[in-house]
Design an enzyme around this catalytic site. Structure first.
Site, PDB file in Angstrom:
ATOM      1  N   SER A  98       0.814  -1.200   0.000  1.00  0.00           N
ATOM      2  CA  SER A  98       0.000   0.000   0.000  1.00  0.00           C
ATOM      3  C   SER A  98       0.862   1.271   0.000  1.00  0.00           C
ATOM      4  CB  SER A  98      -0.957  -0.030   1.198  1.00  0.00           C
ATOM      5  OG  SER A  98      -1.909   0.995   1.117  1.00  0.00           O
TER       6      SER A  98
ATOM      7  N   ASP B 256      -8.290  -4.707  -6.715  1.00  0.00           N
ATOM      8  CA  ASP B 256      -8.042  -3.563  -5.847  1.00  0.00           C
ATOM      9  C   ASP B 256      -8.372  -2.273  -6.584  1.00  0.00           C
ATOM     10  OD1 ASP B 256      -7.108  -1.752  -3.942  1.00  0.00           O
ATOM     11  OD2 ASP B 256      -5.018  -1.958  -4.596  1.00  0.00           O
TER      12      ASP B 256
ATOM     13  N   HIS C 124      -6.628  -5.326  -2.229  1.00  0.00           N
ATOM     14  CA  HIS C 124      -5.534  -4.425  -1.848  1.00  0.00           C
ATOM     15  C   HIS C 124      -4.474  -5.122  -1.000  1.00  0.00           C
ATOM     16  CE1 HIS C 124      -3.705  -0.535  -1.433  1.00  0.00           C
ATOM     17  NE2 HIS C 124      -3.757  -0.571  -0.125  1.00  0.00           N
TER      18      HIS C 124
END
Length: 464
Positions: A176, A388, A441
């Protein structure tokens, strides 16, 4: 805590606490019996006068820790505790999937933990993340580059205290928002090695999942991603393309057609789970009242109400278990967390970056770091969960292509158990890019077996 300790000035209390920097954890509430793996937790002081105290979890490889790789794992945010990776992504624990009933959440073992073949340091960073803290107010103010420098200082001090791991192959890893910081940290380590800073780190490369890399422009790929996933109609997509000409974040105020289309788009996707578009949209723990503000009965009612509002789709959401588990006094005692320092534990402390008084983002584009690291011959694995929305795979593929390295192995599927687990491509700069089919994600949460196979093959220098 002993009563006499409470009477000491804060700075003396902190000095006493800092004297014992790390401890072995023999057992954890939520898992019966002694831990079947080695877990160490502790603090390392960094910065001026060690005013920043970074908390970590260290898990020893279950194979051959004398030669297996050593990873440092950094969760995103900024401000997300890396313990969430230990208990929900690549670590050896997973919460039992059940509706929270007021008792301490339970664990099961993750058979696909990366710690089967690698030792991992899960670090709470930057300041005020997880159980990390600062001893004075000025230390709460820093830039993203300073935060990266703290991580490098942490690593050197940790290795000095654990010299048996200095020779192990070392990788910087995470996901991330750490897509911004990991290349910077890797560069700092490389520079430090070049300058002869002891201890030298046996740096081999880095790996990042669904990495934020060039903000805010990567948000331009939300719309093509949503169209490809069937979330918006062709007519709206074509109108967006025509009116906005590919720029959906920095919209000309005079371009009303583009503004109206973007507004319509945002309304359509407003209730989509941006971390995984196929999963239910659940209320984040950061949007709920803090557990220390609620009695056990009130907390349970709170969760039941949310579950009813969401049609029970989120009744067993792991984030609720994480919140209650990490705030339990017995858990914190087992982890050897210093008492009275942080208040409540929060999975992702958004106030870190939402307040201009704290974390200042000075680097919005990490592509130059990737380019520089490529010239130095470090290995890298970049992987994307293909469902994602937050960091769409299209944006990752664009910046990788911009490095202009030749393709060594062109686009092909990679398999696990004779099934397609994703697609991959490798480049002449020792970079491997892989998608993880059906994941979001945090790909390792959604597809633990596939991600472990991917990691094992890559870390062993085998083809995916």
């Amino acid at each position: 805590m002993e009563k006499w300790l409470l009477k000491l000035p804060l700075f003396l209390l902190l000095l006493l606490q800092q004297a014992a920097s790390h401890s072995t954890v023999e057992s954890l509430p939520g898992l019966n019996g002694p831990l079947p793996f080695y877990l160490e937790t502790g603090y390392v002081g960094v910065g001026k006068d060690e005013e920043v105290q970074l908390f970590y979890y260290f898990l020893l490889s279950e194979s051959d820790p004398t030669t297996d790789p050593l990873l440092i794992w950094l969760s995103g945010g900024p401000g997300c505790s890396s313990v969430i990776a230990m208990v929900h992504e690549i670590g050896p624990l997973r919460f039992v999937e059940q509706v929270y009933n007021g008792s301490l959440p339970k664990f099961v073992l993750n058979p696909h933990a990366w710690t089967k073949i690698a030792s991992v340091i899960f670090l709470d960073q930057p300041v005020n993340t997880g159980f990390s803290y600062a001893t004075n107010d000025p230390a709460h103010k820093y830039t993203d580059v300073q935060a990266c420098e703290y991580v490098y200082e942490f690593l050197r001090k940790w290795l000095s205290d654990h010299p048996q791991f200095i020779s192990n192959p070392f990788y910087v890893s995470g996901n991330s928002y750490s897509g911004i910081t990991i290349p910077i940290i890797t560069q700092l380590i490389s520079n430090g090695n070049g300058a002869g800073q002891e201890p030298l780190v046996n740096l081999q490369g880095y790996l990042i999942g669904n990495p934020s890399t060039f903000r805010p422009q990567e948000s331009n790929y939300h719309i093509p991603f949503a169209h490809g996933m069937g979330l918006i109609p062709d007519e709206l997509y074509k109108s967006l393309e025509k009116n906005c000409e590919g720029e959906y974040t920095d919209i000309d105020p005079n371009n009303t057609g583009c503004a109206n289309d973007v507004r319509t788009f945002k309304q359509i996707v407003s209730n989509i789970n941006v971390e995984h578009v196929l999963e239910p949209f659940c209320v984040s723990d950061d949007d709920l009242q803090r557990p220390h503000q609620l009695s056990g009965e009130r907390r349970l009612l709170d969760d039941k109400l949310i579950s009813l509002q969401r049609g029970d789709k989120c009744a067993s959401d792991w984030r609720k278990h994480m919140r209650y588990w990490a705030n339990d006094p017995e858990v914190q005692e087992a982890l050897h967390v210093r008492k009275g320092i942080i208040g409540s534990w929060i999975k992702c402390r958004k106030s870190i970056y939402r307040s201009s008084q704290n974390y200042t983002m000075t680097v919005n584009n990490a592509v130059a770091y990737h380019a520089n690291l490529s010239t130095k011959g470090y290995r890298s694995l970049i992987y994307s969960g293909d469902h994602d929305y937050m960091v769409p795979f299209q944006s990752t593929e664009v910046w990788i292509k911009s490095l202009n390295y030749s393709i060594i192995e062109d686009w092909r599927p990679w398999n696990v158990n004779d099934q397609v687990a994703g697609y991959m491509r490798s480049y002449s700069n020792k970079m491997t890019y892989a998608t993880v089919k059906g994941s979001g994600h945090t790909a390792c949460s959604d597809k633990p077996e596939e991600c472990f196979a991917m990691f094992k093959r890559w870390i062993n220098h085998d083809p995916l």
